[in-house]
Design a protein around this motif. Structure first.
Motif, PDB file in Angstrom:
ATOM      1  N   PRO A   8       0.814  -1.222   0.000  1.00 32.64           N
ATOM      2  CA  PRO A   8       0.000   0.000   0.000  1.00 32.64           C
ATOM      3  C   PRO A   8       0.848   1.273   0.000  1.00 32.64           C
ATOM      4  N   VAL A   9       2.070   1.208   0.517  1.00 30.95           N
ATOM      5  CA  VAL A   9       2.930   2.395   0.499  1.00 30.95           C
ATOM      6  C   VAL A   9       3.289   2.764  -0.939  1.00 30.95           C
ATOM      7  N   ILE A  10       3.506   1.759  -1.781  1.00 20.96           N
ATOM      8  CA  ILE A  10       3.782   2.029  -3.195  1.00 20.96           C
ATOM      9  C   ILE A  10       2.588   2.736  -3.831  1.00 20.96           C
ATOM     10  N   VAL A  11       1.387   2.270  -3.506  1.00 22.26           N
ATOM     11  CA  VAL A  11       0.179   2.925  -4.036  1.00 22.26           C
ATOM     12  C   VAL A  11       0.079   4.345  -3.489  1.00 22.26           C
ATOM     13  N   ASN A  12       0.424   4.542  -2.202  1.00 19.08           N
ATOM     14  CA  ASN A  12       0.432   5.887  -1.626  1.00 19.08           C
ATOM     15  C   ASN A  12       1.363   6.812  -2.409  1.00 19.08           C
ATOM     16  N   TYR A  13       2.550   6.328  -2.701  1.00 16.17           N
ATOM     17  CA  TYR A  13       3.508   7.143  -3.461  1.00 16.17           C
ATOM     18  C   TYR A  13       2.996   7.458  -4.872  1.00 16.17           C
ATOM     19  N   VAL A  14       2.329   6.501  -5.505  1.00 16.46           N
ATOM     20  CA  VAL A  14       1.845   6.707  -6.872  1.00 16.46           C
ATOM     21  C   VAL A  14       0.653   7.670  -6.894  1.00 16.46           C
ATOM     22  N   LYS A  15      -0.257   7.552  -5.939  1.00 16.37           N
ATOM     23  CA  LYS A  15      -1.490   8.340  -5.960  1.00 16.37           C
ATOM     24  C   LYS A  15      -1.383   9.696  -5.260  1.00 16.37           C
ATOM     25  N   ARG A  16      -0.358   9.897  -4.438  1.00 13.29           N
ATOM     26  CA  ARG A  16      -0.243  11.157  -3.694  1.00 13.29           C
ATOM     27  C   ARG A  16      -0.167  12.377  -4.608  1.00 13.29           C
ATOM     28  N   MET A  27      -7.079  17.578   1.196  1.00  5.79           N
ATOM     29  CA  MET A  27      -6.787  16.990   2.499  1.00  5.79           C
ATOM     30  C   MET A  27      -6.371  15.531   2.372  1.00  5.79           C
ATOM     31  N   VAL A  28      -6.698  14.895   1.272  1.00  7.77           N
ATOM     32  CA  VAL A  28      -6.316  13.497   1.053  1.00  7.77           C
ATOM     33  C   VAL A  28      -4.795  13.381   0.900  1.00  7.77           C
ATOM     34  N   TYR A  29      -4.165  14.419   0.381  1.00  5.92           N
ATOM     35  CA  TYR A  29      -2.704  14.443   0.236  1.00  5.92           C
ATOM     36  C   TYR A  29      -2.035  14.242   1.603  1.00  5.92           C
ATOM     37  N   SER A  30      -2.569  14.901   2.618  1.00  6.25           N
ATOM     38  CA  SER A  30      -1.983  14.760   3.958  1.00  6.25           C
ATOM     39  C   SER A  30      -2.145  13.336   4.483  1.00  6.25           C
ATOM     40  N   HIS A  31      -3.201  12.657   4.100  1.00  6.73           N
ATOM     41  CA  HIS A  31      -3.395  11.275   4.545  1.00  6.73           C
ATOM     42  C   HIS A  31      -2.406  10.333   3.868  1.00  6.73           C
ATOM     43  N   HIS A  32      -2.129  10.565   2.589  1.00 10.91           N
ATOM     44  CA  HIS A  32      -1.101   9.756   1.926  1.00 10.91           C
ATOM     45  C   HIS A  32       0.252   9.971   2.603  1.00 10.91           C
ATOM     46  N   THR A  33       0.575  11.222   2.897  1.00 16.18           N
ATOM     47  CA  THR A  33       1.833  11.533   3.580  1.00 16.18           C
ATOM     48  C   THR A  33       1.875  10.884   4.953  1.00 16.18           C
ATOM     49  N   TRP A  34       0.766  10.931   5.669  1.00 19.84           N
ATOM     50  CA  TRP A  34       0.659  10.333   7.005  1.00 19.84           C
ATOM     51  C   TRP A  34       0.936   8.828   6.961  1.00 19.84           C
TER      52      TRP A  34
END
Length: 135
Positions: free
Chosen positions: A55-63, A70-77
């Motif tokens: 899921p971290v890879i998906v976070n990096y791709v979708k951020r 505000m969703v950007y901060s959740h990916h960073t979190w």
């Protein structure tokens, strides 16, 4: 300057005719973030976080798609939570390598597990309340 006018015209056209898409896109981004929180939690409980790299890879791709929301901060979190958890697990492993450090390693690992659980709970509650993550 003509090119600037062409780009501005495309932006104006999009704002006039596709504003309804913005809410849909934002809702889809929030749904994805919620799913990623659930996947992080599942990998955290069933593999102690080792499979959270997926899921971290998906976070990096979708951020980048969520910049300015505000969703950007959740990916960073979620990304920061993962890397700090991995660092704490590694520190525990270093202590575990010595016979005397084994109790300290267990304390570090338990603390890291509780801290990661706290981060997941805070993230899920904040996204459900439409609040940014405290990055």
């Amino acid at each position: 300057m003509r090119q600037a006018g062409v780009l501005a015209a495309a932006g104006i056209y999009a704002l006039e005719r596709h504003v309804s898409r913005l809410k849909t896109d934002h809702d889809n981004a929030k749904k994805l973030a919620r799913i990623l929180y659930l996947v992080h939690a599942a990998t955290f409980f069933f593999s102690l976080g080792t499979l959270s790299i997926l899921p971290v890879i998906v976070n990096y791709v979708k951020r980048p798609d969520t910049t300015g929301t505000m969703v950007y901060s959740h990916h960073t979190w979620m990304i920061r939570s993962f890397w700090w958890y991995i660092a704490l697990v590694f520190v525990g492993a270093v202590f575990f390598a010595t016979f005397i450090g084994i109790p300290i390693a267990w304390l570090i690992w338990i603390g890291a597990w509780l801290w990661k659980a706290y981060r997941l709970i805070v993230g899920v509650t904040r996204i459900n309340r439409n609040e940014p993550a405290p990055v």
